[in-house]
Design a protein around this motif. Structure first.
Motif, PDB file in Angstrom:
ATOM      1  N   GLY A   1       0.809  -1.210   0.000  1.00 12.33           N
ATOM      2  CA  GLY A   1       0.000   0.000   0.000  1.00 12.33           C
ATOM      3  C   GLY A   1       0.842   1.259   0.000  1.00 12.33           C
ATOM      4  N   VAL A   2       0.223   2.336   0.466  1.00 10.37           N
ATOM      5  CA  VAL A   2       0.856   3.650   0.442  1.00 10.37           C
ATOM      6  C   VAL A   2       1.635   3.882   1.737  1.00 10.37           C
ATOM      7  N   LEU A   3       2.752   4.568   1.628  1.00 13.36           N
ATOM      8  CA  LEU A   3       3.550   4.887   2.815  1.00 13.36           C
ATOM      9  C   LEU A   3       2.728   5.689   3.816  1.00 13.36           C
ATOM     10  N   PRO A   4       2.892   5.419   5.105  1.00  8.75           N
ATOM     11  CA  PRO A   4       2.186   6.195   6.121  1.00  8.75           C
ATOM     12  C   PRO A   4       2.690   7.638   6.156  1.00  8.75           C
ATOM     13  N   PRO A   5       1.868   8.562   6.646  1.00  7.49           N
ATOM     14  CA  PRO A   5       2.268   9.973   6.664  1.00  7.49           C
ATOM     15  C   PRO A   5       3.565  10.237   7.412  1.00  7.49           C
ATOM     16  N   GLY A   6       3.778   9.561   8.549  1.00  5.24           N
ATOM     17  CA  GLY A   6       4.997   9.807   9.310  1.00  5.24           C
ATOM     18  C   GLY A   6       6.246   9.453   8.518  1.00  5.24           C
ATOM     19  N   THR A   7       6.225   8.322   7.833  1.00  3.77           N
ATOM     20  CA  THR A   7       7.367   7.899   7.027  1.00  3.77           C
ATOM     21  C   THR A   7       7.578   8.839   5.853  1.00  3.77           C
ATOM     22  N   THR A   8       6.494   9.174   5.164  1.00  3.81           N
ATOM     23  CA  THR A   8       6.590  10.087   4.027  1.00  3.81           C
ATOM     24  C   THR A   8       7.149  11.439   4.451  1.00  3.81           C
ATOM     25  N   GLY A   9       6.628  11.960   5.556  1.00  4.91           N
ATOM     26  CA  GLY A   9       7.085  13.260   6.020  1.00  4.91           C
ATOM     27  C   GLY A   9       8.558  13.276   6.352  1.00  4.91           C
ATOM     28  N   GLN A  10       9.051  12.203   6.970  1.00 11.05           N
ATOM     29  CA  GLN A  10      10.468  12.176   7.340  1.00 11.05           C
ATOM     30  C   GLN A  10      11.362  12.044   6.120  1.00 11.05           C
ATOM     31  N   LEU A  11      10.938  11.272   5.133  1.00  9.10           N
ATOM     32  CA  LEU A  11      11.706  11.188   3.893  1.00  9.10           C
ATOM     33  C   LEU A  11      11.785  12.558   3.225  1.00  9.10           C
ATOM     34  N   LEU A  12      10.696  13.319   3.255  1.00 10.51           N
ATOM     35  CA  LEU A  12      10.717  14.679   2.711  1.00 10.51           C
ATOM     36  C   LEU A  12      11.623  15.588   3.527  1.00 10.51           C
ATOM     37  N   ASN A  13      11.644  15.401   4.845  1.00 14.41           N
ATOM     38  CA  ASN A  13      12.529  16.199   5.694  1.00 14.41           C
ATOM     39  C   ASN A  13      14.000  15.995   5.334  1.00 14.41           C
ATOM     40  N   TYR A  14      14.328  14.799   4.822  1.00 16.32           N
ATOM     41  CA  TYR A  14      15.709  14.477   4.460  1.00 16.32           C
ATOM     42  C   TYR A  14      16.027  14.799   2.998  1.00 16.32           C
TER      43      TYR A  14
END
Length: 345
Positions: free
Chosen positions: A289-302
């Motif tokens: 499925g789709v990445l959870p918001p917490g994981t997505t947000g942290q990848l964007l932070n990096y």
């Protein structure tokens, strides 16, 4: 679902901040079916073999490890504290059946260790039997068993082998995700991982903290934060966001990130020492499925530094489509840079 990132880049010499291009990352209606080139999967046929593959990724040269940490593969309590120990003693974390050492694990111990090196077994003989210890001794290695009367005491015994650090990560010992999220971070921080009895303090952990006062204590996840309100809480709305917040706290500019399933423990457990050797955080993901918001947000932070990812475990644990989403976000800034220098831009 569209994730939008835009911001300012500070000017040099105190100049005003300059706007940077807006970057959009969209999750398509049909998720990709293959891993991109910036994502590498470390996996094998079983949890034992995936841990071996992880060991071989970190210690590619035979005899290059100084020790091995060995823990049972079928349940997690004794293993949770072992990730920072593996880094401390300079070796991988391998998995075993409670009553016998498989041919493959035996071969990896022989491959990765010089003769006479130590093997640290986590837990008592009901966790990893005396027969396993005897087999290892027969191979020419020295066995050190770290065990207590229960999971909490075993974690304290591991902390003793670490040199009794005053920096401590507390996580619930009644489930695995929060402690797993802290594995590579604990190595980065020079911390021990101690366990709480869910949202209630464990006597063994409380005694350790009292005897080693003056340090820094972090509570990973809601249960640990409830058990020790005096610790600095790092907790999200779910296991994925908690892992992301741990990563955010201890890893600021990684070039590589590791991901493993958040619904089981073996792959993330073995991943910890390997990731720490690469200065990489661990993020938890669902199997599909789709990445959870917490994981997505942290990848964007990096986004400014992150370029690649390691996926630990097979496709049944983390689907290629999940790894592909991680790869897209891991390379987002590089993609935006290429696009921003194009004629069309």
């Amino acid at each position: 679902i569209t994730v939008v990132g835009a911001g300012l880049v500070a000017g040099s010499g105190g100049a005003a901040a300059q706007p940077v291009a807006e970057v959009k990352a969209s999750v398509p209606s049909v998720l990709p079916a293959a891993l991109p080139s910036n994502v590498r999967r470390i996996s094998a046929a079983s949890r034992f073999d995936t841990a071996i593959a992880t060991s071989q990724d970190q210690f590619a040269v035979s005899g290059s490890a100084a020790a091995v940490v060995l823990t049972r593969a079928d349940t997690y309590p004794d293993a949770l504290a072992g990730v920072p120990l593996a880094a401390k003693v300079g070796g991988p974390l391998l998995l075993t059946s409670p009553n016998s050492l498989s041919t493959a694990v035996r071969a990896e111990i022989v491959r990765v260790l010089p003769a006479g090196a130590p093997v640290y077994i986590l837990g008592g003989t009901s966790a990893v039997s005396a027969a396993v210890a005897t087999t290892i001794t027969g191979l020419g290695f020295v066995v050190h068993r770290l065990a207590g009367a229960n999971r909490f005491a075993t974690a304290v015994a591991v902390a003793g082998a670490l040199g009794n650090p005053t920096t401590v990560f507390e996580a619930t010992g009644l489930n695995f995700p929060d402690a797993l999220a802290g594995g590579s971070a604990a190595i980065e921080a020079g911390a021990a991982i101690l366990l709480t009895n869910g949202s209630v303090p464990a006597a063994e952990t409380t005694a350790y903290l009292a005897a080693h006062s003056g340090g820094t204590h972090y509570a990973l996840g809601g249960p640990a934060a409830a058990a020790d309100p005096t610790a600095t809480a790092i907790s999200g709305s779910d296991r994925y966001q908690t892992a992301a917040q741990v990563a955010e706290t201890f890893f600021h500019t990684p070039a590589i990130v590791g991901v493993a399933t958040g619904t089981n423990f073996p792959d993330a457990l073995a991943a910890g020492p390997d990731l720490a050797s690469k200065d990489a955080p661990l993020l938890l993901v669902p199997s599909g499925g789709v990445l959870p918001p917490g994981t997505t947000g942290q990848l964007l932070n990096y986004a400014q530094t992150l370029r690649s990812a390691l996926v630990f475990g097979g496709a049944a644990s983390v689907a290629d489509s999940v790894g592909a989403q991680v790869g897209t976000l891991a390379n987002l800034s590089a993609t935006a840079t290429i696009e921003s220098t194009s004629a069309a831009y």
